[in-house]
Motif scaffolding. Structure first.
Motif, mmCIF file in Angstrom:
data_model
loop_
_atom_site.group_PDB
_atom_site.id
_atom_site.type_symbol
_atom_site.label_atom_id
_atom_site.label_comp_id
_atom_site.label_asym_id
_atom_site.label_seq_id
_atom_site.Cartn_x
_atom_site.Cartn_y
_atom_site.Cartn_z
ATOM 1 N N PRO A 100 0.834 -1.209 0.000
ATOM 2 C CA PRO A 100 0.000 0.000 0.000
ATOM 3 C C PRO A 100 0.866 1.255 0.000
ATOM 4 N N THR A 104 -1.476 6.455 2.480
ATOM 5 C CA THR A 104 -2.722 5.788 2.859
ATOM 6 C C THR A 104 -2.575 5.075 4.197
ATOM 7 N N GLU A 135 -6.559 0.568 -1.217
ATOM 8 C CA GLU A 135 -5.363 -0.049 -1.771
ATOM 9 C C GLU A 135 -5.595 -1.468 -2.269
ATOM 10 N N LYS A 353 -6.211 2.822 -5.392
ATOM 11 C CA LYS A 353 -5.133 2.192 -6.147
ATOM 12 C C LYS A 353 -5.702 1.186 -7.122
#
Length: 354
Positions: A100, A104, A135, A353
């Motif tokens: 990740p 975040t 993510e 993401k």
């Protein structure tokens, strides 16, 4: 015949929907009751401590008796403690194939602490949910790394507690005496067990585990639980595969060093606590860290009582001690809430993401 089959299917679907809805309502009611009980517990302790408290007095204290420059100087360490958690969490996730973004991870930590102000202990699940949503991180694996982090943090705080306990044993004995807690009474309870009692207890525990093993596959949530436990196991074992173990340990120590400095610098905000020294700060910090285990929002009430009691043992008068715990806890809780709002805003405006 077809009409009868359709009616039967409709009735079955309707019953399943009703059962699911009833289960959801029960879970919602249980969680709501737990939150209300934690708030009531914290409120009851605070009411007992501050009953008859003059609100106008605290206004004067805030205006004239608090050195706000020292309070501001403590803020960077409160922020750093959570940022170190975010960096360490990202490092713990890498051996699991999860990568990740750093921002975040940090924002998820900010959000998790703010969420725990409302619902105690919900933060661990909140930050894993944020990472899963933004993510695409596996929720069970992320939760497993949280378990790893908690184990490391518990070990660190245990070592610090043992060290402080050995150095300040008379103070802790006096604390247990004043709060009505006797350690020897706990030993007396264990001493009441006979040899047969220990054997029977062990047999009952073993029988419980055997029964659970036999009937586990009959449980409706077995497959889901199996996947969750597998993810937790992977997360717990991930510490063996951390690429830079010294850096992981540095983050772990830096977290608690930042927490301590965030707390210690507030001593200089008040004349009554400015001269207490590092030892008193360490003792009250440890006692406060243990007190927040009580399921109240951010340890409200339990933290106040524990830290105030220890400060009185170090010679601080009751009213200055009350002012200290009230102001420090309130301001630091406000900082946690503001960081949570910041983390939520940054997470909202950040694209997920791909």
């Amino acid at each position: 015949m077809a009409i009868s089959t359709n009616c039967s299917n409709f009735a079955s679907d309707l019953q399943q929907l009703f059962t699911s809805h009833r289960f959801t309502m029960k879970r919602y009611i249980r969680k709501t009751a737990n939150v209300l009980l934690s708030i009531l517990l914290g409120g009851a302790i605070l009411y007992w401590m501050y009953r008859g408290f003059d609100v106008n007095t605290i206004k004067e204290v805030l205006r004239h008796d608090v050195n706000w420059w020292w309070m501001l100087a403590s803020f960077p360490f409160g922020i750093l403690a959570q940022m170190f958690r975010g960096w360490r969490w990202k490092q713990a996730l890498e051996p699991l194939g999860e990568r990740p973004r750093t921002g975040t991870c940090i924002n998820a930590i900010f959000i998790s602490y703010a969420a725990s102000l409302v619902v105690p202990r919900i933060g661990e699940f909140t930050r894993c949910g944020v990472l899963a949503k933004k993510e695409g991180t596996s929720f069970p694996k992320a939760l497993g790394t949280v378990v790893t982090e908690r184990a490391v943090d518990s070990l660190i705080i245990l070592l610090i507690t043992l060290l402080v306990l050995l150095l300040q044993m008379p103070v802790f004995v006096s604390f247990f005496s004043k709060t009505g807690t006797r350690l020897d009474s706990l030993m007396e309870v264990f001493g009441m067990f006979s040899k047969t009692g220990y054997i029977v207890t062990a047999i009952c525990g073993l029988a419980t585990l055997v029964c659970f093993y036999i009937f586990r596959k009959k449980l409706a949530f077995y497959d889901r639980m199996k996947a969750t436990v597998s993810g937790l196991r992977d997360g717990v074992m991930s510490l063996r595969n951390v690429r830079n173990v010294p850096l992981f340990l540095f983050y772990s120590i830096a977290i608690w060093a930042s927490y301590f400095l965030h707390y210690y610098l507030t001593f200089f905000c008040f004349d009554a606590t400015a001269g207490l020294g590092m030892t008193c700060a360490m003792v009250t910090f440890i006692v406060g860290s243990i007190a927040v285990l009580v399921p109240t929002p951010n340890g409200a009430g339990s933290w106040h009582f524990a830290v105030k009691t220890m400060m009185i043992l170090y010679g601080v008068a009751e009213m200055p001690a009350l002012y200290f715990v009230l102001v420090v806890h309130s301001v630091q809780t406000l900082l946690v809430a503001l960081l949570g709002i910041y983390g939520w805003v940054m997470t909202t405006i950040t694209d997920s993401k791909r």
